[in-house]
Design a protein around this motif. Structure first.
Motif, PDB file in Angstrom:
ATOM      1  N   TRP A 121     -68.039  -4.930  52.834  1.00 45.60           N
ATOM      2  CA  TRP A 121     -68.939  -4.000  52.159  1.00 45.60           C
ATOM      3  C   TRP A 121     -69.037  -4.315  50.674  1.00 45.60           C
ATOM      4  N   ALA A 122     -67.929  -4.729  50.054  1.00 50.46           N
ATOM      5  CA  ALA A 122     -67.979  -5.126  48.645  1.00 50.46           C
ATOM      6  C   ALA A 122     -68.864  -6.358  48.472  1.00 50.46           C
ATOM      7  N   LEU A 123     -68.788  -7.281  49.422  1.00 55.61           N
ATOM      8  CA  LEU A 123     -69.608  -8.485  49.369  1.00 55.61           C
ATOM      9  C   LEU A 123     -71.092  -8.139  49.503  1.00 55.61           C
ATOM     10  N   ILE A 124     -71.407  -7.230  50.431  1.00 59.63           N
ATOM     11  CA  ILE A 124     -72.796  -6.789  50.596  1.00 59.63           C
ATOM     12  C   ILE A 124     -73.275  -6.050  49.345  1.00 59.63           C
ATOM     13  N   GLY A 125     -72.414  -5.212  48.785  1.00 57.18           N
ATOM     14  CA  GLY A 125     -72.779  -4.474  47.575  1.00 57.18           C
ATOM     15  C   GLY A 125     -73.067  -5.399  46.405  1.00 57.18           C
ATOM     16  N   PRO A 192     -62.610  -5.464  43.374  1.00 62.52           N
ATOM     17  CA  PRO A 192     -63.842  -4.679  43.554  1.00 62.52           C
ATOM     18  C   PRO A 192     -65.016  -5.385  42.891  1.00 62.52           C
ATOM     19  N   ILE A 193     -66.217  -4.843  43.089  1.00 62.59           N
ATOM     20  CA  ILE A 193     -67.436  -5.539  42.671  1.00 62.59           C
ATOM     21  C   ILE A 193     -67.473  -5.789  41.165  1.00 62.59           C
ATOM     22  N   VAL A 194     -67.298  -4.740  40.364  1.00 64.68           N
ATOM     23  CA  VAL A 194     -67.416  -4.890  38.909  1.00 64.68           C
ATOM     24  C   VAL A 194     -66.343  -5.835  38.378  1.00 64.68           C
ATOM     25  N   ALA A 195     -65.128  -5.701  38.871  1.00 62.33           N
ATOM     26  CA  ALA A 195     -64.050  -6.594  38.433  1.00 62.33           C
ATOM     27  C   ALA A 195     -64.339  -8.038  38.833  1.00 62.33           C
ATOM     28  N   SER A 196     -64.949  -8.243  39.991  1.00 68.34           N
ATOM     29  CA  SER A 196     -65.305  -9.600  40.429  1.00 68.34           C
ATOM     30  C   SER A 196     -66.371 -10.205  39.526  1.00 68.34           C
TER      31      SER A 196
END
Length: 317
Positions: A121-125, A192-196
């Motif tokens: 889900w993080a990847l999709i987001g 998580p998304i923002v950290a990535s």
């Protein structure tokens, strides 16, 4: 799979091919299953509504009723979404496979899915945010040019539009390159998304042109291979269309094009994923002396794969 030192271009490309040879079931096998299923669904979604109404092969707009047009448009959107989601799933699982292969270990498709499942889900987001950012940038530039054309004239819109379009291209290239490692950080570093996103910008910052150049070259190589594979199928489809305009000819031509595209993707997707992960590995070696962690993991990976997987986590995590 790779030398434990900063990687050259040949090291990255050879490694991207080597991991496929070392574990064909989890690379080519996985890719084949995902691509074939996706292409079959896409064909059904594209041709299904029109076939059911007998509208495939209609040559005039009058023969296509509003429900047929709406159904065709909805099916095309559904097909695009399905293909995008399948691409995200495939890229994520191949990232896991490459991440394990770096330590000289194999992984099954089931294990790869188990590792990816919690990060999907993080990847999709992230992918959705990436597309949204690109759409917003393009939309702003188009709106500005259109506004100038309405308020002033076409000449003024062209004068302002050319530098704006060039700036837009530069911005998209910058974002494309700077976000190169965000999906890898989502999957391998479990961020998580923002950290990535922050992690990717940080890694690419001092290696921008190297990352851009290698990714561009890999895309060109993959594009040439994909074209060489898919063009014969497309040409064969065009010949069928020239020979007749019946529903059968159109379905056959579309199917041939889908088969060519599927074969091309099966060949190139593992290579592209391998280049991205190995380029990420090389950047970490150059920025964080990650080769020392790789050296310490050579023995650990043979005993405990989980220990080796945890070495991908960013320093301090």
């Amino acid at each position: 799979m790779i030398p434990l030192r900063p990687l050259s271009l040949s090291d990255i490309f050879n490694g991207a091919v080597g991991y496929i040879r070392a574990n064909p079931k989890a690379t080519l096998g996985l890719t084949t299953v995902v691509v074939v299923v996706t292409q079959a669904l896409a064909l059904i979604l594209q041709l299904g509504p029109l076939l059911s109404m007998g509208k495939v092969g209609s040559e005039t707009g009058e023969e296509l009723s509003t429900p047929a047009l709406v159904g065709s448009a909805a099916s095309s959107v559904a097909s695009g979404v399905t293909t995008a989601l399948a691409g995200i799933l495939l890229a994520g699982m191949l990232t896991v496979v490459v991440g394990r292969a770096v330590f000289g270990a194999k992984i099954t498709v089931g294990e790869a899915w188990h590792r990816l499942r919690g990060r999907l889900w993080a990847l999709i987001g992230f992918s959705a945010l990436e597309v949204l950012a690109a759409v917003l940038l393009i939309g702003v530039v188009v709106a500005v040019i259109a506004g100038i054309a309405v308020a002033a004239n076409g000449t003024a819109a062209v004068i302002v539009g050319i530098p704006l379009v060039l700036a837009l291209i530069a911005a998209l290239v910058y974002l494309y390159t700077s976000l190169s490692f965000a999906p890898v950080a989502v999957v391998l570093e479990r961020k998580p998304i923002v950290a990535s996103i922050r992690r990717s910008f940080g890694l690419v910052r001092n290696h921008f042109w190297r990352v851009f150049g290698i990714r561009l070259l890999a895309s060109v190589v993959a594009g040439v291979i994909a074209g060489a594979v898919s063009v014969p199928f497309s040409l064969a489809g065009q010949l069928f269309l020239i020979g007749g305009s019946s529903s059968g000819s159109i379905v056959l031509a579309t199917t041939l094009a889908a088969i060519g595209g599927a074969i091309a993707q099966i060949i190139t997707a593992p290579f592209t994923a391998g280049v991205t992960v190995l380029l990420y590995t090389d950047t970490r070696i150059r920025a964080e002396a990650f080769d020392l962690a790789l050296q310490s993991a050579t023995g650990a990976a043979a005993v405990d794969n989980e220990t080796a997987d945890n070495l991908w986590l960013a320093p301090g995590r």
